[in-house]
Write an enzyme that holds these catalytic residues in place. Structure first.
Site, PDB file in Angstrom:
ATOM      1  N   SER A 191       3.373  -1.446   4.866  1.00  0.00           N
ATOM      2  CA  SER A 191       2.185  -2.088   5.438  1.00  0.00           C
ATOM      3  C   SER A 191       2.212  -1.883   6.947  1.00  0.00           C
ATOM      4  CB  SER A 191       2.245  -3.586   5.116  1.00  0.00           C
ATOM      5  OG  SER A 191       1.347  -4.318   5.930  1.00  0.00           O
ATOM      6  N   TYR A 205       5.428 -12.172   3.734  1.00  0.00           N
ATOM      7  CA  TYR A 205       4.904 -10.841   3.428  1.00  0.00           C
ATOM      8  C   TYR A 205       5.418  -9.843   4.459  1.00  0.00           C
ATOM      9  CZ  TYR A 205       1.261  -7.259   2.522  1.00  0.00           C
ATOM     10  OH  TYR A 205       0.590  -6.100   2.229  1.00  0.00           O
TER      11      TYR A 205
HETATM   12  C1  GCO Z   1      -3.068  -9.954   6.257  1.00  0.00           C
HETATM   13  C2  GCO Z   1      -3.295  -8.806   5.302  1.00  0.00           C
HETATM   14  C3  GCO Z   1      -2.399  -7.634   5.637  1.00  0.00           C
HETATM   15  C4  GCO Z   1      -2.856  -6.427   4.846  1.00  0.00           C
HETATM   16  C5  GCO Z   1      -2.029  -5.219   5.033  1.00  0.00           C
HETATM   17  C6  GCO Z   1      -2.059  -4.751   6.461  1.00  0.00           C
HETATM   18  O1  GCO Z   1      -3.188 -11.113   5.824  1.00  0.00           O
HETATM   19  O2  GCO Z   1      -2.794  -9.653   7.433  1.00  0.00           O
HETATM   20  O3  GCO Z   1      -3.076  -9.205   3.961  1.00  0.00           O
HETATM   21  O4  GCO Z   1      -1.068  -7.982   5.348  1.00  0.00           O
HETATM   22  O5  GCO Z   1      -2.837  -6.747   3.483  1.00  0.00           O
HETATM   23  O6  GCO Z   1      -0.718  -5.466   4.594  1.00  0.00           O
HETATM   24  O7  GCO Z   1      -1.284  -3.594   6.529  1.00  0.00           O
HETATM   25 CA    CA Z   2       1.200  -5.091  -1.214  1.00  0.00          CA
END
Ligand code: GCO
Ligand code: CA
Length: 255
Positions: free
Chosen positions: A146, A159
């Site tokens: 990401s 995440y």
């Molecule tokens: C967020 C998004 C991001 C995108 C992606 C960006 O809440 O900022 O979900 O995480 O999904 O990963 O590269």
């Molecule tokens: Ca993912």
């Protein structure tokens, strides 16, 4: 004309979390390039729907519904594929979830769920795939990272930590598996139009932030990841290892 360099004819690709979103788009792209695709997910109905759509296009599709966070399920799935004579030549570790809230409001259970789904899964599935790729002396592993593999923003800490881990797990895989003819690389999607990002695309302030912050001045479409996926899945990338290719409209290239 399809250059043989980018052809995936005769190869089988397992894409985790491919019943929808980025995974479904990537599986479609790999099928279009000639691969037999093994779709994966935990929702049998959604998985069947995705399989029907790809089969309707004449593609060669298998389905393996297993929980990528559960070691026994992952091992059993690969044993089923072994028994069926299906060798996974290309693995795309795409499965992932998003949870957005301040760090101080996350429960440990939520932390674990995100880390297991977005990071540990790549270890579990990657390990099983590599155990079979190493003796064959060839294989392709594509981990879906990401922008968050390298950058942070408020409310997405688990995440982001997981995607940072994906970047360095990819480099670790390259460090150990390259000598066995396996190329392990990552794709870093930018802000893409997916269900997971529904809360963002429907938020006018966030939508204008993305458009202002992205040189391309727009969100990405899931199918726009297919080129990088086909490249990393094909012989065209046989001397590419441990890299992350950001498909983000230029967002990571500018302040
Ligand atoms: C967020 C998004 C991001 C995108 C992606 C960006 O809440 O900022 O979900 O995480 O999904 O990963 O590269
Ligand atoms: Ca993912």
């Amino acid at each position: 004309m399809n250059s043989p360099l980018f052809s995936l004819e005769g190869r089988t690709a397992l894409v985790t979390g491919s019943s929808r979103g980025l995974g479904r788009a990537i599986a479609t792209g790999l099928a279009e390039a000639g691969a037999r695709v093994v779709l994966n997910g935990i929702d049998a109905a959604r998985l069947a729907n995705a399989a029907d759509e790809l089969r309707a296009k004449g593609y060669n599709v298998l389905v393996e519904a297993f929980d990528v966070t559960d070691e026994a399920s992952v091992v059993a799935a690969f044993e089923r594929l072994d028994a069926a004579g299906v060798a996974v030549d290309i693995l795309v570790n795409n499965a992932g979830i998003q949870l957005r809230k301040p760090i101080v409001e996350f429960t440990i259970a939520e932390w674990h769920r995100v880390l297991e789904t977005n990071l540990t899964s790549a270890f579990l599935v990657g390990r099983e795939a590599a155990r079979r790729m190493i003796p064959r002396g060839r294989g392709k592993v594509i981990n879906i990272g990401s922008l968050m593999s390298s950058f942070a923003r408020p409310t997405v800490a688990p995440y982001t930590a997981a995607k940072g881990g994906i970047k360095l797990l990819t480099q670790s895989m390259a460090a150990e598996w390259a000598e066995h003819g396996i190329q392990a690389n990552a794709i870093g999607p930018g802000y893409m139009l997916t269900d997971m990002n529904e809360a963002l695309t429907s938020n006018p302030q966030f939508d204008s932030w993305v458009k202002g912050r992205t040189p391309s001045r727009r969100w990405g479409r899931p199918d726009e990841l297919c080129g990088a996926a086909i490249f990393l899945a094909s012989s065209a990338s046989d001397y590419v290892n441990g890299q992350i290719i950001n498909v983000d409209g230029g967002m990571s290239a500018v302040l």
